[in-house]
Design a protein around this motif. Structure first.
Motif, mmCIF file in Angstrom:
data_model
loop_
_atom_site.group_PDB
_atom_site.id
_atom_site.type_symbol
_atom_site.label_atom_id
_atom_site.label_comp_id
_atom_site.label_asym_id
_atom_site.label_seq_id
_atom_site.Cartn_x
_atom_site.Cartn_y
_atom_site.Cartn_z
ATOM 1 N N LEU A 123 0.966 -1.151 0.244
ATOM 2 C CA LEU A 123 -0.167 -0.232 0.114
ATOM 3 C C LEU A 123 1.058 1.077 0.653
ATOM 4 O O LEU A 123 0.114 2.138 -0.555
ATOM 5 C CB LEU A 123 -1.165 -0.090 0.942
ATOM 6 C CG LEU A 123 -1.666 -1.000 1.517
ATOM 7 C CD1 LEU A 123 -3.249 -1.013 2.362
ATOM 8 C CD2 LEU A 123 -2.411 -0.587 -0.374
ATOM 9 N N ASP A 124 2.171 1.268 0.799
ATOM 10 C CA ASP A 124 2.997 2.256 0.896
ATOM 11 C C ASP A 124 3.364 2.906 -0.304
ATOM 12 O O ASP A 124 3.296 3.879 -1.019
ATOM 13 C CB ASP A 124 4.204 2.263 1.176
ATOM 14 C CG ASP A 124 3.980 2.121 2.758
ATOM 15 O OD1 ASP A 124 2.921 3.612 3.057
ATOM 16 O OD2 ASP A 124 4.804 1.985 3.661
ATOM 17 N N THR A 129 3.330 7.038 0.828
ATOM 18 C CA THR A 129 4.078 6.396 1.955
ATOM 19 C C THR A 129 3.846 8.237 2.144
ATOM 20 O O THR A 129 3.261 8.747 3.377
ATOM 21 C CB THR A 129 5.631 6.968 2.459
ATOM 22 O OG1 THR A 129 5.916 5.779 2.308
ATOM 23 C CG2 THR A 129 5.602 6.589 3.877
ATOM 24 N N ALA A 130 4.034 9.401 1.921
ATOM 25 C CA ALA A 130 4.266 10.865 2.374
ATOM 26 C C ALA A 130 2.730 10.726 1.704
ATOM 27 O O ALA A 130 1.886 11.905 2.390
ATOM 28 C CB ALA A 130 5.007 11.735 1.143
ATOM 29 N N GLU A 131 1.972 10.356 0.681
ATOM 30 C CA GLU A 131 0.715 11.197 0.727
ATOM 31 C C GLU A 131 -0.021 10.470 1.131
ATOM 32 O O GLU A 131 -1.592 11.335 1.911
ATOM 33 C CB GLU A 131 0.421 10.386 -0.928
ATOM 34 C CG GLU A 131 0.937 10.989 -1.985
ATOM 35 C CD GLU A 131 2.503 10.965 -1.916
ATOM 36 O OE1 GLU A 131 2.730 10.257 -1.642
ATOM 37 O OE2 GLU A 131 3.287 11.327 -3.303
ATOM 38 N N LEU A 140 1.646 4.124 7.291
ATOM 39 C CA LEU A 140 0.706 2.837 7.689
ATOM 40 C C LEU A 140 1.920 2.596 8.552
ATOM 41 O O LEU A 140 3.155 2.121 8.355
ATOM 42 C CB LEU A 140 1.238 1.752 6.158
ATOM 43 C CG LEU A 140 -0.150 2.543 5.312
ATOM 44 C CD1 LEU A 140 -0.034 1.669 4.380
ATOM 45 C CD2 LEU A 140 -1.459 2.448 6.089
ATOM 46 N N SER A 141 0.543 1.221 9.318
ATOM 47 C CA SER A 141 2.066 0.827 10.613
ATOM 48 C C SER A 141 0.864 -0.617 10.756
ATOM 49 O O SER A 141 0.096 -0.785 10.476
ATOM 50 C CB SER A 141 2.046 1.388 11.716
ATOM 51 O OG SER A 141 1.420 1.909 12.347
ATOM 52 N N PRO A 288 6.267 10.383 11.065
ATOM 53 C CA PRO A 288 6.838 8.714 10.703
ATOM 54 C C PRO A 288 6.229 8.107 10.915
ATOM 55 O O PRO A 288 6.215 6.986 11.243
ATOM 56 C CB PRO A 288 7.787 8.623 8.941
ATOM 57 C CG PRO A 288 8.371 10.326 9.981
ATOM 58 C CD PRO A 288 7.166 11.525 10.569
ATOM 59 N N SER A 289 6.878 8.499 12.653
ATOM 60 C CA SER A 289 6.889 7.566 13.371
ATOM 61 C C SER A 289 6.038 7.648 15.064
ATOM 62 O O SER A 289 6.059 6.896 16.409
ATOM 63 C CB SER A 289 8.093 8.027 14.765
ATOM 64 O OG SER A 289 9.674 8.187 13.736
ATOM 65 N N LEU A 290 5.105 8.477 14.184
ATOM 66 C CA LEU A 290 3.542 8.760 15.637
ATOM 67 C C LEU A 290 2.739 8.741 14.411
ATOM 68 O O LEU A 290 2.933 8.520 13.833
ATOM 69 C CB LEU A 290 3.705 10.004 16.538
ATOM 70 C CG LEU A 290 5.343 9.788 17.439
ATOM 71 C CD1 LEU A 290 5.723 11.482 17.534
ATOM 72 C CD2 LEU A 290 4.530 9.280 18.369
#
Length: 503
Positions: A123-124, A129-131, A140-141, A288-290
């Protein structure tokens, strides 16, 4: 502020029930927020394979009906009526049902379930990813619901072909109680990449591609009434028919509401099976980490984090040591002292969510000798959680957060040691409120309309303030540097071991 339930602020008692990872909790709350009775039903998630955590929706409804009957009986004993019901639950979870609301399989749980790594990568690449972060607030995680749905579509196509609706614990209880199919905005904002945090609505193009065939639920705010208890539900639960049921939300956000940690600058620390952090921000922030999310209340935004374990590790140690309860281990951990006599633990026993976003991280205990004791290991686990909190706080600060007040809630606040260690490690004061049972209490207060009627201090005042001890903070500074280095130094090894475990 949230709209009041359909019947207005409750004039009698209210009931709140929360479906958690290891137990369900219920509370009976009277006028002005007085806690009249609490009850618990323990359960355990199923673990059908490495990195997989599931639970049957039957467990959620069974726990709710038992708790509701116990609490309505308690209300009757006191001569008070039950006027409204509030619900919350762990999340985001993925429970798929057919068009008749028959669950098709057990629900896949939140970020502790790490099976969707390949779907995240796909999906990334597909959306960018930025979008995704820009539209949805979060990268996504394994926490996100979207990749879990995609996993089901890919890996269990026959089951998925029958899927028509998406539920989480809180929305499933609402459905069983009222017949309404709804979800709160906050829970939806954790369904990345299905929800647009700017438009405050499902994002149809991505939803159609990631969750084809699913009729996504209409959205409401957590404090809005979803419907009324039906005659059938009343017969099953003992609740009065016709009383309002609020829409509810994810447990951590209900916990924050229960202690008034929803003002700009507030940070809630939830001491439970996992450790959760929710920081309320004046404007949308992303990292990106939260997780950048919509808040439980209209107009609020959060920057949130969650560790994959905390209390889960201490419970594992208790069982490993065949200890009767935690009290003796807490006493021994207090005697161990700062640094656990030279032990250092990484608490990544179920992978790690924020800020590592590493489902293949694993627990590490460094410095073991034959002289170390149960108290040392237990102390190392408490300190490991505190180091994880400090790591998350540092990332929140780096993303533009502005933490002005910290409020602690949850079972881990009982007893002074754990909260004191966290304050010593982070250098931050923590408020502990008089009632810290958490999400069930927050749901009850939403049901009562109290959050729109009175300040938090009126119904749940501060019991104590835990202040850091500078001499301990200085010692923990050195240990924290070692903690951060230990992950980097061991990650290649534990990733290789994680691959072996998955095979």
């Amino acid at each position: 502020m949230p709209r009041k339930p359909a019947a207005g602020p409750a004039s009698g008692a209210v009931i709140g029930v929360d479906i958690g990872t290891s137990s369900s909790k219920g509370v009976l709350v009277g006028a002005e927020g007085a806690l009249l009775r609490s009850a618990v039903r323990e359960h355990a998630p199923d673990r059908p394979g490495p990195g997989r955590f599931e639970m049957s929706a039957d467990v959620w409804w069974r726990d709710f009906t038992e708790l509701a009957r116990e609490l309505t009986a308690a209300a009757a004993e006191r001569g008070v009526s039950v006027a409204a019901v509030g619900v919350s639950g762990m999340g985001p979870c993925v429970l798929l049902t057919d068009e008749h609301d028959t669950p098709l399989r057990p629900a896949i749980l939140y970020g502790v379930d790490t099976r969707s790594v390949s779907q995240i990568e796909r999906l990334d690449e597909r959306f960018g990813t930025a979008e995704i972060i820009d539209r949805c607030g979060s990268a996504l995680s394994t926490q996100a619901a979207g990749p879990k749905i995609a996993w089901l579509a890919e890996r269990e196509p026959a089951t998925y072909a029958r899927a028509r609706r998406l539920y989480m614990p809180s929305s499933w209880l609402v459905r069983r109680l009222t017949g309404a199919y709804v979800l709160d905005h906050h829970s939806a904002s954790q369904c990345t990449p299905l929800y647009d945090t700017t438009a405050l609505d499902w994002y149809a193009p991505w939803a159609a591609e990631v969750a084809p065939g699913i009729d996504l639920p209409p959205l409401r705010w957590s404090g809005e009434a979803a419907g009324e208890v039906t005659a059938q539900a009343a017969a099953q639960t003992g609740l009065p028919a016709g009383i309002p049921v609020i829409t509810g939300t994810v447990d951590a956000w209900a916990e924050a509401l229960s202690v008034g940690a929803q003002g700009t600058g507030d940070l809630m620390l939830m001491y439970g099976t996992t450790m959760f952090l929710i920081h309320t921000v004046p404007r949308p922030l992303t990292s990106p980490s939260l997780w950048g999310t919509v808040g439980a209340l209209p107009g609020t935004r959060n920057l949130a984090g969650g560790m994959a374990t905390s209390g889960a590790v201490t419970t594992w140690l208790r069982d490993l040591f065949a200890a009767g309860d935690h009290a003796e281990l807490v006493r021994l951990a207090g005697e161990s002292g700062v640094g656990a006599n030279g032990l250092l633990m990484l608490p990544y026993f179920a992978g790690e969510r924020t800020p590592l976003m590493d489902p293949d991280a694993r627990g590490v205990v460094a410095g073991l000798t034959l002289s170390h004791t149960r108290g040392d290991l237990y102390r190392a686990a408490l300190e490991a959680t505190a180091f994880g909190v400090r790591h998350n706080i540092g990332v929140i600060d780096g993303a533009g957060g502005d933490i002005r007040r910290v409020v602690a809630v949850g079972g881990g606040t009982r007893g002074a040691l754990w909260t004191q260690i966290v304050s010593d490690v982070t250098g931050l004061e923590q408020e502990v409120r008089t009632v810290s049972v958490g999400a069930a209490y927050g749901g009850a207060l939403l049901a009562a309309g109290l959050l729109g009627e009175a300040p938090v201090d009126a119904w749940n005042p501060v019991r104590e303030v835990v202040a850091p001890r500078p001499e301990h903070t200085r010692r923990y500074d050195e240990l924290y540097r070692l903690y951060r280095a230990l992950y980097a130094d061991t990650s290649a090894t534990v990733h290789a071991l994680a691959a072996m475990q998955s095979r």
